[in-house]
Design an enzyme around this catalytic site. Structure first.
Site, mmCIF file in Angstrom:
data_model
loop_
_atom_site.group_PDB
_atom_site.id
_atom_site.type_symbol
_atom_site.label_atom_id
_atom_site.label_comp_id
_atom_site.label_asym_id
_atom_site.label_seq_id
_atom_site.Cartn_x
_atom_site.Cartn_y
_atom_site.Cartn_z
ATOM 1 N N GLY A 78 -6.574 -4.729 18.547
ATOM 2 C CA GLY A 78 -5.695 -3.586 18.806
ATOM 3 C C GLY A 78 -5.187 -2.932 17.540
ATOM 4 O O GLY A 78 -4.052 -2.462 17.487
ATOM 5 N N GLY A 79 -6.026 -2.903 16.499
ATOM 6 C CA GLY A 79 -5.681 -2.093 15.330
ATOM 7 C C GLY A 79 -6.077 -0.650 15.616
ATOM 8 O O GLY A 79 -6.317 -0.273 16.777
ATOM 9 N N HIS A 94 -10.268 -4.477 -4.621
ATOM 10 C CA HIS A 94 -9.370 -3.355 -4.914
ATOM 11 C C HIS A 94 -8.815 -3.543 -6.320
ATOM 12 O O HIS A 94 -8.271 -4.601 -6.631
ATOM 13 C CB HIS A 94 -8.234 -3.312 -3.894
ATOM 14 C CG HIS A 94 -7.501 -2.004 -3.893
ATOM 15 N ND1 HIS A 94 -6.742 -1.590 -4.953
ATOM 16 C CD2 HIS A 94 -7.439 -1.017 -2.974
ATOM 17 C CE1 HIS A 94 -6.239 -0.390 -4.669
ATOM 18 N NE2 HIS A 94 -6.637 -0.028 -3.471
ATOM 19 N N ARG A 143 -13.118 2.687 -6.682
ATOM 20 C CA ARG A 143 -12.572 1.334 -6.815
ATOM 21 C C ARG A 143 -13.510 0.362 -7.505
ATOM 22 O O ARG A 143 -13.073 -0.461 -8.296
ATOM 23 C CB ARG A 143 -12.225 0.815 -5.427
ATOM 24 C CG ARG A 143 -11.082 1.597 -4.851
ATOM 25 C CD ARG A 143 -10.773 1.195 -3.438
ATOM 26 N NE ARG A 143 -9.635 1.974 -2.980
ATOM 27 C CZ ARG A 143 -9.134 1.911 -1.760
ATOM 28 N NH1 ARG A 143 -9.666 1.087 -0.876
ATOM 29 N NH2 ARG A 143 -8.104 2.648 -1.426
ATOM 30 N N ARG A 186 -16.540 1.586 -0.490
ATOM 31 C CA ARG A 186 -15.773 2.549 0.295
ATOM 32 C C ARG A 186 -14.827 3.339 -0.595
ATOM 33 O O ARG A 186 -14.180 2.783 -1.474
ATOM 34 C CB ARG A 186 -14.959 1.827 1.370
ATOM 35 C CG ARG A 186 -14.022 2.742 2.131
ATOM 36 C CD ARG A 186 -13.335 2.057 3.272
ATOM 37 N NE ARG A 186 -12.380 1.049 2.868
ATOM 38 C CZ ARG A 186 -11.190 1.289 2.309
ATOM 39 N NH1 ARG A 186 -10.815 2.537 2.053
ATOM 40 N NH2 ARG A 186 -10.389 0.298 2.007
ATOM 41 N N SER A 232 -10.981 4.550 4.950
ATOM 42 C CA SER A 232 -10.980 3.467 5.944
ATOM 43 C C SER A 232 -10.142 3.828 7.154
ATOM 44 O O SER A 232 -10.539 3.561 8.291
ATOM 45 C CB SER A 232 -10.481 2.155 5.341
ATOM 46 O OG SER A 232 -9.147 2.264 4.938
ATOM 47 N N LEU A 233 -8.994 4.458 6.953
ATOM 48 C CA LEU A 233 -8.228 4.911 8.118
ATOM 49 C C LEU A 233 -9.048 5.933 8.886
ATOM 50 O O LEU A 233 -8.992 6.001 10.111
ATOM 51 C CB LEU A 233 -6.884 5.508 7.678
ATOM 52 C CG LEU A 233 -5.840 4.493 7.182
ATOM 53 C CD1 LEU A 233 -4.593 5.204 6.673
ATOM 54 C CD2 LEU A 233 -5.466 3.510 8.279
#
Lengths: 627, 249
Positions: free
Chosen positions: A11-12, A236, A297, A413, A418-419
């Site tokens: 449930g993200g 990261h 990154r 990425r 990512s969002l």
């Protein structure tokens, strides 16, 4: 309401988007989560979400977003889904806004934008430095609306254990464990969506939440789902090292003007604020003048690695460099980065407005994940809307979205993508799973119970085995060893000797993980039983990462082996003969290695093969060059 | 400085069983917070008097004070245990589960009520659907954003409810958490279209009238949300709504 049902696991942001779209299609959803969905790891994303809004006079274009994403990912991502994601990003962000998400505003009252890594234009929409939290809550609220209407049923505090397949091998349900009673139940469904997030816990300490173990993805991998590009793990560059977790300091800190540096003289132990400019080494700005501190990154992480591990310039000889915000206006950074300034101050006791932060690369994101299909429109090279193939795994009827799929980010990425991919893929999967079940003849509720009961008993048997096991191994200690091994040997820089060693060690750990002593025989809310199962599955998935890395003899995005580096000739640019020679070598390497790694589970470990990448949108002509 | 960290932990095997106390001691390490120390304890769960016991059960996830999961009572004060640094705490550090929610096991509690109340209070913006309508949301000034953004940072931890004298296990009071979310949604340019529904939810039993104005909530909110501002404002909104309802408009 439809007689069909769909199960969503996780449930993200991805799982909630999937749930929302399925509910909107009038199909009931059973939503499973390890805890209340509102506490999901998406809340930790800080910096923002990319969408070409072009409101900053940059003449930003969707095409540039597509190109940045493809090149940023070392060309390893299949391009049609990337193209469609970038095209739909502005509409997706506008939808979030309508949900009431508190995006930061300009003086005119429209959405503000900020800089992010690997991108020259301002393209990142944000809500202070808590963008993920705000996006998650926006969709969480919409899903709660459908829960209130009775379309969505939540199973919070349940752990997904396996899929149930019918005789033809299609997924027709799941087994899951009630985390209070620890009992296993089976659930029928006409399709199942996995949205179970990342796997950072395989590295022990990472920027991920403690529940981001990758166990669910590992479980379906062990049941036959193909896992793609596992070796591509993002480190990261700006993590805050900690004993329990490496806390993320958002890339927005660099995007908003933060500078990374070390003292030129490693013995210089002066207070950083007393070190004059000429004694500071701003290595990113020096090495990459075009992008400076906002290189992608993987580039930033390797530069920090080089400065610390090879040049010996880490602060006090430790694995640390400075991320400096002290030159920026206090009010400006307070409104735009407040959330992370608080985190840093809380956990380090130091005020990043007054002294530079100390950071080092940290395991952060898995570009790889479950292989998922897509249907391409041959005339536009975009993904076909509403195709039931989109985001379906290699197990028919099982879909995947969010970080647990490997679809969008190739070998690396870009920040704030990512969002975007979690939201977009969740929405896509909601549509494709809905179409898939609508076309089905046989409803899951008419399927005979025996397959479900068989799988339920198998899972209960695994639990019983663990509860009764009188071995000597400790699940928590094993996990720590796993994390240390992966962090040491399958990290920012890799080499084949160490990877061989890691693979051997992982086999050992796997063997040892079958001789556990849980130390807790209680059947109520037994978190050690839950953890033990996760550790076993983490060790299996770790082998996919290590094996993929061992076999890939090249450097691409986040995967770097010094012995196979084809370096850009220093000081040479397009037009120079040395550059042309470099491009020839680069292309020859692509001939060999521009392929997706596909892992299949066998009893002896992962079996690796390679699959063509769809590069029909943007030809593989220009090497990444961030100088 | 001591070279160990001492804990006194309240344990409970199940919702219906009786609680009991156990003491633990682990080696001191700089930078430890309560969760990282609990992780050390669960790996080798042996009490101070050398008894091997079951690993301590608690809840955590993000470890950076943004998910709300690891909230508990630490030396009697409600806090997120991930951000409770050992160096800031008197020892023995006393850990207890939150007292206003049913215990599941040890330090883990069931806060489902908070989520049920979000449902009851209709704390969302009604949209036609999650597709693009090719138009952004209404414009919001930076000042307005400044005022409301902070309310969207609520992590549903329950700290405000833990310290509220009016909120207890046996009543229906919704408390500051819900009132703050109603304030947020009623302030939003399109969210306010459904203000009346939310205000009605806050009118009856368990509603805003039960707030005793103790103002403890605002003192403990880890995100420093101005909860009492919301309570004052929503209180006025409810009063106006009552009048509107009386006069049929």
């Amino acid at each position: 309401m439809s007689e069909k049902r769909i199960i969503v696991v996780g449930g993200g942001l991805g799982g909630l988007w999937a749930t929302l779209r399925i509910a909107e299609a009038g199909i009931p959803v059973d939503l499973f989560s390890l805890f209340e969905v509102k506490r999901s790891h998406s809340a930790c994303a800080q910096g923002g979400i990319n969408a070409c809004m072009d409101t900053k006079g940059d003449r930003d274009t969707t095409w540039q977003h597509i190109v940045d994403t493809i090149k940023g990912g070392g060309y390893l991502g299949n391009q049609p889904p990337i193209k469609t994601m970038c095209e739909e990003a502005p509409g997706l962000v506008r939808t979030f806004e309508r949900m009431g998400v508190t995006f930061s505003r300009t003086a005119e009252g429209i959405m503000d934008l900020r800089h992010f890594g690997g991108v020259k234009n301002m393209r990142t929409c944000f809500a202070g430095a808590s963008t993920g939290q705000q996006l998650l809550y926006g969709v969480d609220e919409q899903v709660r609306r459908y829960e209130d209407m009775g379309v969505v049923k939540k199973y919070e505090w349940w752990e997904f254990l396996s899929v149930v397949k019918n005789d033809e091998g299609s997924c027709r349900g799941i087994t899951a464990m009630d985390l209070r009673t620890m009992k296993v139940y089976s659930f029928k469904a006409d399709a199942v969506v996995l949205a179970t997030g990342g796997l950072g816990l395989i590295y022990g300490r990472s920027t991920n939440s403690t529940n981001s173990t990758g166990a669910a993805a590992s479980r379906v991998y062990q049941q036959g789902a193909e896992f793609m590009n596992g070796e591509f793990i993002q480190f990261h560059p700006t993590g805050m090292p900690g004993d329990d977790k490496n806390r993320l300091m958002t890339e927005a800190a660099r995007g908003e003007g933060g500078r990374i540096w070390v003292p030129k003289d490693p013995k210089n132990s002066r207070d950083p604020m007393q070190i004059p400019e000429e004694d500071r080494f701003y290595f990113l700005e020096e090495w990459y003048p075009a992008f400076g501190n906002t290189v992608p990154r993987d580039v930033a992480s390797r530069a920090i690695w080089k400065v610390v591990k090879h040049m010996g310039l880490g602060l006090r000889g430790e694995d640390r460099v400075y991320l400096d915000l002290t030159h920026l206006d206090r009010h400006f950074i307070e409104t735009r980065l407040g959330a992370i300034l608080d985190i840093y101050q809380t956990f380090s006791g130091q005020d990043p407005r007054e002294v530079p932060m100390e950071i080092f690369p940290a395991t952060h994101y898995s570009m790889g994940g479950l292989w998922v299909d897509f249907e391409k429109d041959e005339t536009t090279n975009a993904m076909v809307h509403h195709s039931p193939r989109n985001h379906q795994t290699s197990i028919p009827g099982l879909f995947a979205c969010g970080e647990c799929d490997g679809a969008y980010h190739g070998a690396n990425r870009l920040g704030a993508n990512s969002l975007l991919s979690a939201s977009f893929s969740g929405r896509v999967v909601g549509e494709s799973a809905s179409i898939y079940v609508k076309g089905m003849q046989k409803k899951s509720k008419d399927i005979k119970d025996s397959a479900f009961e068989f799988e339920r008993q198998r899972q209960e048997g695994i639990n019983d085995g663990l509860m009764k096991c009188d071995g000597t191994e400790n699940a928590y200690t094993l996990h720590k060893e796993l994390g240390e091994l992966m962090t040491k040997k399958v990290s920012v820089e890799r080499n084949n000797d160490e990877l061989d060693h890691a693979l051997e060690e992982l086999k050992n750990l796997e063997e040892r993980s079958h001789h556990l002593d849980l130390g807790d025989s209680q059947t109520w809310s037994n978190t050690t039983l839950q953890y033990a199962r996760q550790v076993q599955d983490m060790i299996v998935l770790a082998q996919v990462i290590a094996k993929g890395a061992r076999l890939r003899d090249e450097c691409r995005g986040a995967h770097y082996k010094a012995g196979f580096d084809i370096a850009i000739p220093e000081g040479k640019f397009p037009g120079d003969p040395e550059w042309d020679e470099y491009v020839v070598k680069w292309k020859a390497n692509n001939e060999k290695w521009l392929k997706s790694t596909i892992a299949k589970h066998t009893e002896d470990g992962p079996e690796i093969s390679y699959r063509e990448v769809d590069t029909s949108v943007f030809p593989v002509e220009k090497p990444r060059d961030y100088r | 400085m001591t070279n160990t960290i001492r804990f006194k932990i309240k344990r409970q095997d199940s919702p219906d069983s009786s609680p009991y106390w156990q003491e633990f001691e682990i080696p001191y390490k700089a930078g430890h917070n309560v969760v990282s120390a609990l992780m050390v304890i669960r790996e080798t769960p042996v009490t101070r008097d050398g008894k091997k016991v079951k690993p301590v059960v608690w809840e955590c996830n993000c470890m950076e004070e943004v998910c709300g999961a690891c909230t508990m009572l630490i030396n009697g004060e409600v806090k997120q245990s991930c951000s409770a640094l050992i160096d800031d705490l008197d020892q023995p550090i006393v850990l207890e589960p939150m007292s206003k929610f049913p215990v599941v096991r040890d330090l883990m509690v069931d806060r489902n009520r908070m989520f049920e109340n979000l449902k009851k209070s209709k704390a969302w913006v009604d949209i036609d659907g999650s597709w693009d309508i090719h138009e952004g949301a209404p414009r919001i000034s930076q000042e307005e954003w400044d005022r409301t953004y902070i309310f969207s940072r609520c992590i549903t931890c329950g700290s405000c409810l833990e310290v509220c004298p009016q909120f207890d296990k046996d009543n229906d009071f919704m408390g500051a958490q819900i009132i703050a979310q109603v304030y947020l949604k009623n302030t939003h340019p399109t969210g306010k279209f459904k203000s009346a529904d939310r205000l009605h939810a806050l009118m009856g039993k368990g509603g805003i009238a039960e707030c005793g104005n103790a103002q403890n909530c605002v003192e403990v909110c880890p995100k420093e949300i101005p909860l009492t501002t919301a309570i004052g404002d929503v209180g006025r909104q409810v009063t106006f709504q009552v009048l509107k309802d009386w006069f049929g408009k």
